[in-house]
Write a protein that holds these residues in place. Structure first.
Motif, PDB file in Angstrom:
ATOM      1  N   THR A 106     -85.967  55.448  62.313  1.00  0.00           N
ATOM      2  CA  THR A 106     -84.576  55.712  62.673  1.00  0.00           C
ATOM      3  C   THR A 106     -84.236  55.275  64.089  1.00  0.00           C
ATOM      4  OG1 THR A 106     -84.489  57.576  61.142  1.00  0.00           O
ATOM      5  CG2 THR A 106     -82.831  57.523  62.883  1.00  0.00           C
ATOM      6  N   ARG A 110     -81.178  52.578  64.056  1.00  0.00           N
ATOM      7  CA  ARG A 110     -79.829  52.937  64.517  1.00  0.00           C
ATOM      8  C   ARG A 110     -79.239  51.852  65.420  1.00  0.00           C
ATOM      9  NH1 ARG A 110     -80.480  58.095  65.782  1.00  0.00           N
ATOM     10  NH2 ARG A 110     -79.259  58.892  64.032  1.00  0.00           N
ATOM     11  N   SER A 114     -76.349  48.356  64.523  1.00  0.00           N
ATOM     12  CA  SER A 114     -75.177  47.959  65.310  1.00  0.00           C
ATOM     13  C   SER A 114     -75.246  46.474  65.663  1.00  0.00           C
ATOM     14  CB  SER A 114     -75.096  48.795  66.593  1.00  0.00           C
ATOM     15  OG  SER A 114     -74.884  50.156  66.300  1.00  0.00           O
ATOM     16  N   ASN A 117     -74.472  44.163  62.649  1.00  0.00           N
ATOM     17  CA  ASN A 117     -73.037  44.048  62.373  1.00  0.00           C
ATOM     18  C   ASN A 117     -72.379  43.051  63.308  1.00  0.00           C
ATOM     19  OD1 ASN A 117     -71.878  45.519  60.170  1.00  0.00           O
ATOM     20  ND2 ASN A 117     -72.592  47.390  61.124  1.00  0.00           N
ATOM     21  N   GLY A 132     -75.853  59.136  56.947  1.00  0.00           N
ATOM     22  CA  GLY A 132     -74.800  58.510  57.730  1.00  0.00           C
ATOM     23  C   GLY A 132     -75.214  57.265  58.483  1.00  0.00           C
ATOM     24  N   LEU A 133     -76.492  56.941  58.501  1.00  0.00           N
ATOM     25  CA  LEU A 133     -76.959  55.827  59.321  1.00  0.00           C
ATOM     26  C   LEU A 133     -76.360  54.501  58.861  1.00  0.00           C
ATOM     27  CD1 LEU A 133     -78.851  55.199  61.700  1.00  0.00           C
ATOM     28  CD2 LEU A 133     -80.648  54.730  60.038  1.00  0.00           C
ATOM     29  N   ALA A 135     -73.713  54.276  56.752  1.00  0.00           N
ATOM     30  CA  ALA A 135     -72.255  54.443  56.707  1.00  0.00           C
ATOM     31  C   ALA A 135     -71.609  54.175  58.056  1.00  0.00           C
ATOM     32  CB  ALA A 135     -71.913  55.856  56.236  1.00  0.00           C
ATOM     33  N   GLU A 136     -72.306  54.484  59.130  1.00  0.00           N
ATOM     34  CA  GLU A 136     -71.769  54.270  60.476  1.00  0.00           C
ATOM     35  C   GLU A 136     -71.782  52.803  60.879  1.00  0.00           C
ATOM     36  OE1 GLU A 136     -74.346  56.654  62.802  1.00  0.00           O
ATOM     37  OE2 GLU A 136     -73.565  58.569  62.053  1.00  0.00           O
ATOM     38  N   ASN A 137     -72.441  51.976  60.090  1.00  0.00           N
ATOM     39  CA  ASN A 137     -72.614  50.573  60.476  1.00  0.00           C
ATOM     40  C   ASN A 137     -72.274  49.628  59.326  1.00  0.00           C
ATOM     41  OD1 ASN A 137     -74.025  50.658  63.306  1.00  0.00           O
ATOM     42  ND2 ASN A 137     -75.056  52.219  62.080  1.00  0.00           N
ATOM     43  N   ARG A 138     -71.183  49.927  58.641  1.00  0.00           N
ATOM     44  CA  ARG A 138     -70.719  49.069  57.570  1.00  0.00           C
ATOM     45  C   ARG A 138     -70.097  47.808  58.165  1.00  0.00           C
ATOM     46  NH1 ARG A 138     -71.462  49.336  52.668  1.00  0.00           N
ATOM     47  NH2 ARG A 138     -73.383  48.708  53.689  1.00  0.00           N
ATOM     48  N   GLU A 370     -71.463  53.768  50.822  1.00  0.00           N
ATOM     49  CA  GLU A 370     -71.935  53.958  52.192  1.00  0.00           C
ATOM     50  C   GLU A 370     -73.144  53.090  52.513  1.00  0.00           C
ATOM     51  OE1 GLU A 370     -72.585  58.162  52.527  1.00  0.00           O
ATOM     52  OE2 GLU A 370     -70.488  58.527  53.079  1.00  0.00           O
ATOM     53  N   ASP A 372     -76.049  53.216  50.900  1.00  0.00           N
ATOM     54  CA  ASP A 372     -77.297  53.929  50.617  1.00  0.00           C
ATOM     55  C   ASP A 372     -77.717  53.737  49.164  1.00  0.00           C
ATOM     56  OD1 ASP A 372     -77.568  55.072  53.163  1.00  0.00           O
ATOM     57  OD2 ASP A 372     -76.175  56.684  52.647  1.00  0.00           O
TER      58      ASP A 372
END
Length: 391
Positions: A106, A110, A114, A117, A132-133, A135-138, A370, A372
């Motif tokens: 992780t 994380r 980023s 993307n 959420g890992l 989902a936060e970086n779609r 998301e 996943d």
């Protein structure tokens, strides 16, 4: 050996080409990046994940490749350091890879997500399962592992079933690792409370950094708190030493662990202690594909990593599956390796996002909105030096 249905036709084409004396596959490869924790604190995991991925690559290439072209890996050692995981993304992007498998952990995933993307480049981790890992970086981040919160809820429920009178839980964690800290401070407490457990040290967790080598003081502190259950959120190799010290001091309460502990060294070290662990991959199932993968994985680990665990963990299986997932999407896209690299990367992104019921190792994989993977949750516990499926 495991074969995705998408590659049976490719295997037949290779056989025909060889019978005619022609080249089995063209030379220009599809490049896939691996961001692996080869060294550093993750060195007990990363090389195994790489072996899992390499088995899939070798199988696919032996069956004729993808659209007549081989898969080639470009490998970056992120050294289990977040800043180098970002550098690995940049290096792999410049190398022209169509997508990245990894990082595993992780802390690295994380920041790498980023970066991918920004590069408009797919990165899929087979290891990190913090909610959420992705989902936060779609839209370029994906994950091929079951969600930790779901696994935790099921594991705590199993412990409650097995120990209906247990009450007191002592929490132990590695404060410097994101996944260990998340499991102990976010995922586990509500599950334990809902199951009727009392966290006796909720304001002062016992902390065991990865660098600690002597566990005698930690075990002594835990014994003084008189637990019925210990939640031990540290890396499995440190956990092996912890279990040995716990047995030496006569601490034999059941232990709840994070994912990634279903390994032979843990079961051997546990002795009479019952250790619980959840997973999304069942290495013991009676499935021909799984058995073939296990056998090849063991052979390669024994040759390259003597003395280390030889039964694949969920992230090793996840890396294997992910190579097949990438290959299947590239095959269906019809794009050749010499196509525009961004077109290849976009096709991989879109194909993964729409993936449903992909044949994995003893399971089927669907990617949700998301990013996943939807995978089964399985709970195991140690029994007499072996791991066994909890009932």
């Amino acid at each position: 050996m495991y074969r995705s249905k998408a590659f049976y036709s490719a295997a037949m084409a290779m056989a025909v080409a060889m019978s005619l004396g022609g080249a089995a596959i063209a030379q220009q490869p599809y490049k896939i990046g691996l961001s692996v924790e080869v060294t550093g604190a993750g060195a007990g995991f990363g090389p195994h994940m790489q072996i899992g991925a390499e088995i899939a690559k070798d199988e696919i290439n032996a069956a004729g490749g993808v659209n007549g072209h081989p898969i080639e890996f470009v490998i970056e050692d992120n050294q289990t350091k977040p800043e180098l995981a970002v550098s690995a993304v940049r290096n792999l992007a410049r190398a022209g890879v169509v997508g990245i498998i990894g990082p595993l952990q992780t802390n690295q995933a994380r920041v790498a997500f980023s970066a991918t993307n920004r590069e408009k480049l797919v990165s899929l981790t087979p290891g990190s399962n913090v909610p959420g890992l992705a989902a936060e970086n779609r839209p370029y981040a994906f994950r091929n592992s079951a969600l930790l919160q779901v696994i935790t809820d099921d594991m705590v429920a199993q412990v409650r079933k097995d120990y209906p009178n247990a009450k007191r839980v002592v929490m132990v964690t590695d404060p410097k690792d994101a996944i260990q800290k998340f499991f102990a401070t976010v995922a586990a407490p509500p599950a334990l409370t809902a199951a009727g457990f009392e966290i006796v040290n909720k304001d002062s967790y016992i902390e065991i950094p990865y660098t600690d080598q002597d566990f005698s003081v930690h075990v002594t502190k835990i014994k003084a708190l008189q637990p019925d259950v210990v939640l031990l959120s540290i890396f499995y190799d440190r956990g092996v030493d912890f279990l040995k010290e716990a047995i030496r001091q006569g601490l034999k309460t059941p232990v709840i662990t994070p994912t990634g502990w279903i390994l032979e060294p843990v079961a051997r070290a546990a002795g009479d202690i019952v250790v619980y662990c959840g997973t999304s991959f069942d290495p013991y199932q009676d499935d021909a594909h799984v058995k073939a993968f296990n056998a090849e994985f063991k052979k390669r680990v024994e040759a390259r990593l003597p003395g280390q665990y030889t039964l694949p963990a969920y992230y090793d299986a996840g890396a294997y599956e992910t190579v097949y997932m990438f290959a299947d999407v590239l095959k269906k896209s019809g794009l050749k390796p010499d196509a525009d690299v961004q077109a290849l990367r976009s096709a991989l992104r879109d194909g993964l996002q729409s993936m449903k019921d992909f044949p994995g190792l003893g399971n089927k994989i669907t990617i949700n909105q998301e990013g996943d993977a939807i995978k089964p949750t399985l709970i195991y516990k140690t029994n007499g030096g072996q791991w066994a499926r909890a009932k």
